[in-house]
Design a protein around this motif. Structure first.
Motif, PDB file in Angstrom:
ATOM      1  N   PRO A 346       0.829  -1.209   0.000  1.00 23.55           N
ATOM      2  CA  PRO A 346       0.000   0.000   0.000  1.00 23.55           C
ATOM      3  C   PRO A 346       0.865   1.262   0.000  1.00 23.55           C
ATOM      4  CG  PRO A 346       0.101  -0.932   2.194  1.00 23.55           C
ATOM      5  CD  PRO A 346       0.806  -1.915   1.294  1.00 23.55           C
ATOM      6  N   GLY A 347       0.224   2.367  -0.222  1.00 20.50           N
ATOM      7  CA  GLY A 347       0.919   3.646  -0.168  1.00 20.50           C
ATOM      8  C   GLY A 347       1.311   4.167  -1.530  1.00 20.50           C
ATOM      9  N   LEU A 348       1.867   5.376  -1.532  1.00 23.48           N
ATOM     10  CA  LEU A 348       2.315   6.035  -2.748  1.00 23.48           C
ATOM     11  C   LEU A 348       3.754   5.632  -3.035  1.00 23.48           C
ATOM     12  CD1 LEU A 348       1.881   8.111  -4.998  1.00 23.48           C
ATOM     13  CD2 LEU A 348       2.619   9.870  -3.369  1.00 23.48           C
ATOM     14  N   HIS A 349       4.009   5.107  -4.236  1.00 26.06           N
ATOM     15  CA  HIS A 349       5.352   4.673  -4.610  1.00 26.06           C
ATOM     16  C   HIS A 349       6.042   5.793  -5.381  1.00 26.06           C
ATOM     17  CE1 HIS A 349       3.597   0.849  -3.497  1.00 26.06           C
ATOM     18  NE2 HIS A 349       4.825   0.324  -3.497  1.00 26.06           N
ATOM     19  N   ARG A 350       6.989   6.455  -4.721  1.00 25.80           N
ATOM     20  CA  ARG A 350       7.702   7.570  -5.351  1.00 25.80           C
ATOM     21  C   ARG A 350       9.082   7.167  -5.839  1.00 25.80           C
ATOM     22  NH1 ARG A 350       6.507  12.934  -1.614  1.00 25.80           N
ATOM     23  NH2 ARG A 350       4.280  13.104  -2.069  1.00 25.80           N
ATOM     24  N   GLY A 351       9.650   6.151  -5.239  1.00 26.71           N
ATOM     25  CA  GLY A 351      10.994   5.732  -5.617  1.00 26.71           C
ATOM     26  C   GLY A 351      10.977   4.529  -6.533  1.00 26.71           C
ATOM     27  N   ILE A 352      11.724   4.598  -7.631  1.00 26.30           N
ATOM     28  CA  ILE A 352      11.822   3.476  -8.558  1.00 26.30           C
ATOM     29  C   ILE A 352      13.192   3.528  -9.217  1.00 26.30           C
ATOM     30  CG2 ILE A 352      10.659   4.839 -10.347  1.00 26.30           C
ATOM     31  CD1 ILE A 352       9.601   2.193 -11.495  1.00 26.30           C
ATOM     32  N   ALA A 353      13.895   2.374  -9.247  1.00 23.47           N
ATOM     33  CA  ALA A 353      15.241   2.331  -9.824  1.00 23.47           C
ATOM     34  C   ALA A 353      15.559   0.900 -10.243  1.00 23.47           C
ATOM     35  CB  ALA A 353      16.266   2.826  -8.812  1.00 23.47           C
ATOM     36  N   PRO A 354      16.430   0.727 -11.257  1.00 23.82           N
ATOM     37  CA  PRO A 354      16.822  -0.623 -11.674  1.00 23.82           C
ATOM     38  C   PRO A 354      17.603  -1.338 -10.577  1.00 23.82           C
ATOM     39  CG  PRO A 354      17.416   1.017 -13.337  1.00 23.82           C
ATOM     40  CD  PRO A 354      17.025   1.764 -12.111  1.00 23.82           C
ATOM     41  N   ALA A 355      17.403  -2.650 -10.478  1.00 19.98           N
ATOM     42  CA  ALA A 355      18.170  -3.491  -9.569  1.00 19.98           C
ATOM     43  C   ALA A 355      19.274  -4.184 -10.352  1.00 19.98           C
ATOM     44  CB  ALA A 355      17.259  -4.521  -8.903  1.00 19.98           C
ATOM     45  N   SER A 356      20.473  -4.262  -9.799  1.00 20.24           N
ATOM     46  CA  SER A 356      21.601  -4.821 -10.536  1.00 20.24           C
ATOM     47  C   SER A 356      21.393  -6.283 -10.889  1.00 20.24           C
ATOM     48  CB  SER A 356      22.883  -4.659  -9.717  1.00 20.24           C
ATOM     49  OG  SER A 356      22.771  -5.359  -8.478  1.00 20.24           O
ATOM     50  N   ALA A 357      20.626  -6.999 -10.077  1.00 25.38           N
ATOM     51  CA  ALA A 357      20.362  -8.414 -10.338  1.00 25.38           C
ATOM     52  C   ALA A 357      19.140  -8.621 -11.223  1.00 25.38           C
ATOM     53  CB  ALA A 357      20.179  -9.156  -9.015  1.00 25.38           C
ATOM     54  N   GLY A 358      18.574  -7.513 -11.722  1.00 26.69           N
ATOM     55  CA  GLY A 358      17.383  -7.597 -12.559  1.00 26.69           C
ATOM     56  C   GLY A 358      16.146  -7.120 -11.822  1.00 26.69           C
ATOM     57  N   GLY A 359      15.210  -6.604 -12.552  1.00 25.68           N
ATOM     58  CA  GLY A 359      13.999  -6.097 -11.948  1.00 25.68           C
ATOM     59  C   GLY A 359      14.167  -4.668 -11.483  1.00 25.68           C
ATOM     60  N   LEU A 360      13.312  -4.268 -10.546  1.00 28.26           N
ATOM     61  CA  LEU A 360      13.282  -2.884 -10.085  1.00 28.26           C
ATOM     62  C   LEU A 360      13.156  -2.816  -8.573  1.00 28.26           C
ATOM     63  CD1 LEU A 360      10.678  -1.457 -12.648  1.00 28.26           C
ATOM     64  CD2 LEU A 360      13.137  -1.034 -12.688  1.00 28.26           C
ATOM     65  N   TRP A 361      13.753  -1.775  -7.992  1.00 24.88           N
ATOM     66  CA  TRP A 361      13.529  -1.437  -6.587  1.00 24.88           C
ATOM     67  C   TRP A 361      12.430  -0.386  -6.512  1.00 24.88           C
ATOM     68  CZ3 TRP A 361      15.437  -4.579  -3.194  1.00 24.88           C
ATOM     69  CH2 TRP A 361      16.665  -5.224  -3.409  1.00 24.88           C
ATOM     70  N   LEU A 362      11.556  -0.525  -5.538  1.00 21.05           N
ATOM     71  CA  LEU A 362      10.467   0.420  -5.318  1.00 21.05           C
ATOM     72  C   LEU A 362      10.458   0.823  -3.854  1.00 21.05           C
ATOM     73  CD1 LEU A 362       7.645  -1.649  -7.080  1.00 21.05           C
ATOM     74  CD2 LEU A 362       9.106   0.079  -8.138  1.00 21.05           C
ATOM     75  N   THR A 363      10.130   2.075  -3.573  1.00 26.58           N
ATOM     76  CA  THR A 363       9.954   2.504  -2.193  1.00 26.58           C
ATOM     77  C   THR A 363       8.621   3.218  -2.061  1.00 26.58           C
ATOM     78  OG1 THR A 363      11.162   4.561  -2.638  1.00 26.58           O
ATOM     79  CG2 THR A 363      12.416   2.725  -1.714  1.00 26.58           C
ATOM     80  N   SER A 364       8.005   3.076  -0.900  1.00 29.08           N
ATOM     81  CA  SER A 364       6.653   3.613  -0.721  1.00 29.08           C
ATOM     82  C   SER A 364       6.559   4.546   0.470  1.00 29.08           C
ATOM     83  CB  SER A 364       5.655   2.464  -0.544  1.00 29.08           C
ATOM     84  OG  SER A 364       5.662   1.989   0.794  1.00 29.08           O
ATOM     85  N   SER A 365       5.447   5.262   0.498  1.00 28.77           N
ATOM     86  CA  SER A 365       5.187   6.179   1.606  1.00 28.77           C
ATOM     87  C   SER A 365       4.835   5.445   2.896  1.00 28.77           C
ATOM     88  CB  SER A 365       4.044   7.129   1.230  1.00 28.77           C
ATOM     89  OG  SER A 365       2.857   6.393   0.951  1.00 28.77           O
ATOM     90  N   LYS A 366       4.692   4.115   2.825  1.00 29.68           N
ATOM     91  CA  LYS A 366       4.389   3.307   4.007  1.00 29.68           C
ATOM     92  C   LYS A 366       5.627   2.633   4.579  1.00 29.68           C
ATOM     93  CE  LYS A 366      -0.056   4.102   3.863  1.00 29.68           C
ATOM     94  NZ  LYS A 366      -0.727   4.884   4.921  1.00 29.68           N
ATOM     95  N   GLY A 367       6.810   3.072   4.127  1.00 27.18           N
ATOM     96  CA  GLY A 367       8.045   2.558   4.707  1.00 27.18           C
ATOM     97  C   GLY A 367       8.535   1.247   4.118  1.00 27.18           C
ATOM     98  N   ALA A 368       7.962   0.794   3.043  1.00 29.37           N
ATOM     99  CA  ALA A 368       8.356  -0.494   2.467  1.00 29.37           C
ATOM    100  C   ALA A 368       9.370  -0.316   1.341  1.00 29.37           C
ATOM    101  CB  ALA A 368       7.129  -1.233   1.941  1.00 29.37           C
ATOM    102  N   ILE A 369      10.359  -1.206   1.323  1.00 29.78           N
ATOM    103  CA  ILE A 369      11.283  -1.326   0.199  1.00 29.78           C
ATOM    104  C   ILE A 369      10.934  -2.635  -0.498  1.00 29.78           C
ATOM    105  CG2 ILE A 369      13.687  -1.497  -0.540  1.00 29.78           C
ATOM    106  CD1 ILE A 369      14.454  -0.069   2.075  1.00 29.78           C
TER     107      ILE A 369
END
Length: 441
Positions: A346-369
């Protein structure tokens, strides 16, 4: 939640560096009462020469111009208004005239000037058979219609009516006087779907056409496709070939009553959209069609979907019962959309970046990585330090070449070493290397 993230969560372009292969999920833009839609029960959709979208609704006839709706309703002081507000059939003929039927109101026609309706009723034209019209089609200057108890009627170019009825003793008659659907095939022959089977009019006579297994099922839909026909029935889906041969898809029985198909659209790439008593479905190759749930968008389950309309550019209009009118843009497959229904936190996802092992990293306003696998669509929450971060509003993320995750948040900056799991923080009040104070985010 802002930034339209109330349903979106994360939206990934398939042409991005991650080459997203996240499972395709159609997302509809839904118009509702706030946009001026008069009613959410929409039996028929049609498009006129000017490109306007017309809707038969249970609160009048509506037209959508891309910005707003205009609605025509019954006015007891205006004889040129609709006879009633429950519009159950709609057709636009080759002269761009709008033909509608309201509940027990006969036929009404609005000319290309859009200046009121002319009415046709059984009291004035006994050969109409019934004022309860369910379906209207046309070819050239001839209009055909059918409904409850009235058989099949033809309104000729000279204004006269011709009636075709059912007879238990005449096989060259309709199977039933209750006509649910009509369609012209590529040869110009008229196919008639009734409550007691299928028939064909070749321009001279009516011929009853038995179907496989159950010869006389209820016929809900007839969809021409080149020299073939798709027939939606109470016994399932059937395909009629050029030589009159029948093919029964392996998934036919999935769409027997009470899940009969009432509308069908070919996407042009061998796939189909199916709408009917059980909502909206989509085919994928030779496998069984999959349901399309509007729950994924917070719009509730979709039931009894009577009409689908494809735009010239491939976009599609779909009624969303009890909610409104949905539009799916033609390039929807280019965008993979994730929400909590697919495992996104849940929450607003403002952070997004490529992951070196593939896929994407996401961060949210609810404290989740979170880590998104862009091949499988699987979302995994990074469990390390979850308790310490649960109250943080995470705003940005970046993985450096040393395998460390840098995360910005409302109070400062943190770094997590993905190998050792160690976390280091920098805050505005840190004694060493304090970060600038940014205020609430």
């Amino acid at each position: 939640m802002g930034l339209r993230a109330w349903w979106l969560g994360v939206c990934l372009l398939s042409c991005a560096a991650a080459h997203s292969a996240v499972p395709e999920i159609p997302r509809f833009r839904v118009l509702d009462a706030a946009d001026g839609l008069p009613n959410t029960t929409i039996p028929v959709l049609a498009r006129d020469r000017e490109g306007y979208l017309w809707l038969a609704t249970h609160d009048g006839l509506a037209r959508y111009d891309g910005v707003g709706f205009r609605t025509w309703r019954h006015d007891p002081d205006d004889a040129a208004s609709l006879p009633g507000n429950i519009v159950q059939a709609l057709h636009i003929d080759g002269q761009d005239r709008i033909w509608v039927s309201t509940e027990n109101g006969g036929l009404s026609m609005m000319g290309a000037d859009r200046k009121g309706f002319r009415h046709y009723r059984k009291a004035d034209h006994p050969q109409m058979g019934s004022d309860d019209v369910f379906i209207i089609v046309s070819r050239g200057d001839t209009l055909w219609f059918g409904g409850f108890g009235g058989g099949l009627c033809r309104l000729n170019a000279d204004g006269s009516f011709t009636h075709f009825g059912a007879s238990e003793t005449d096989v060259a008659s309709l199977p039933s006087d209750d006509v649910l659907t009509l369609a012209f095939d590529g040869k110009g022959e008229l196919w008639i779907g009734t409550l007691a089977g299928l028939a064909r009019f070749d321009g001279r006579a009516v011929h009853r056409v038995p179907l496989p297994d159950d010869p006389t099922p209820m016929i809900y839909s007839i969809t021409p496709e080149g020299d073939r026909l798709w027939i939606g029935t109470s016994a399932g889906m059937f395909e009629r070939g050029k030589q009159g041969e029948w093919t029964t898809p392996a998934w036919s029985r999935m769409f027997a009553r009470p899940n009969a198909v009432m509308a069908m659209v070919n996407t042009g790439d061998g796939k189909y959209w199916l709408g009917g008593q059980g909502g909206l479905w989509r085919t994928e190759g030779e496998g069984a069609p999959a349901p399309v749930s509007f729950d994924l968008q917070g719009y509730g389950a979709t039931r009894v979907l009577q009409s689908l309309l494809q735009q010239p550019d491939g976009g599609m209009w779909v009624p969303v019962p009890s909610r409104g009118l949905g539009y799916l843009q033609s390039d929807w497959r280019r965008i993979a959309t994730l929400s909590p229904a697919e495992g996104l936190g849940p929450g607003l996802h403002r952070g997004i970046a490529p992951a070196s092992a593939g896929g994407l990293w996401l961060t949210s306003s609810k404290g989740a990585i979170e880590h998104l696998d862009t091949v499988s669509g699987e979302v995994t929450v990074l469990p390390w330090h979850a308790e310490a971060l649960k109250d943080e509003r995470l705003t940005s993320v970046l993985e450096d070449r040393h395998g460390r995750l840098w995360v910005g948040h409302s109070g400062g900056l943190l770094r997590i070493d993905l190998a050792t799991r160690a976390m280091q923080r920098w805050l505005a009040d840190s004694e060493k290397d304090a970060v600038p104070s940014t205020g609430p985010v």
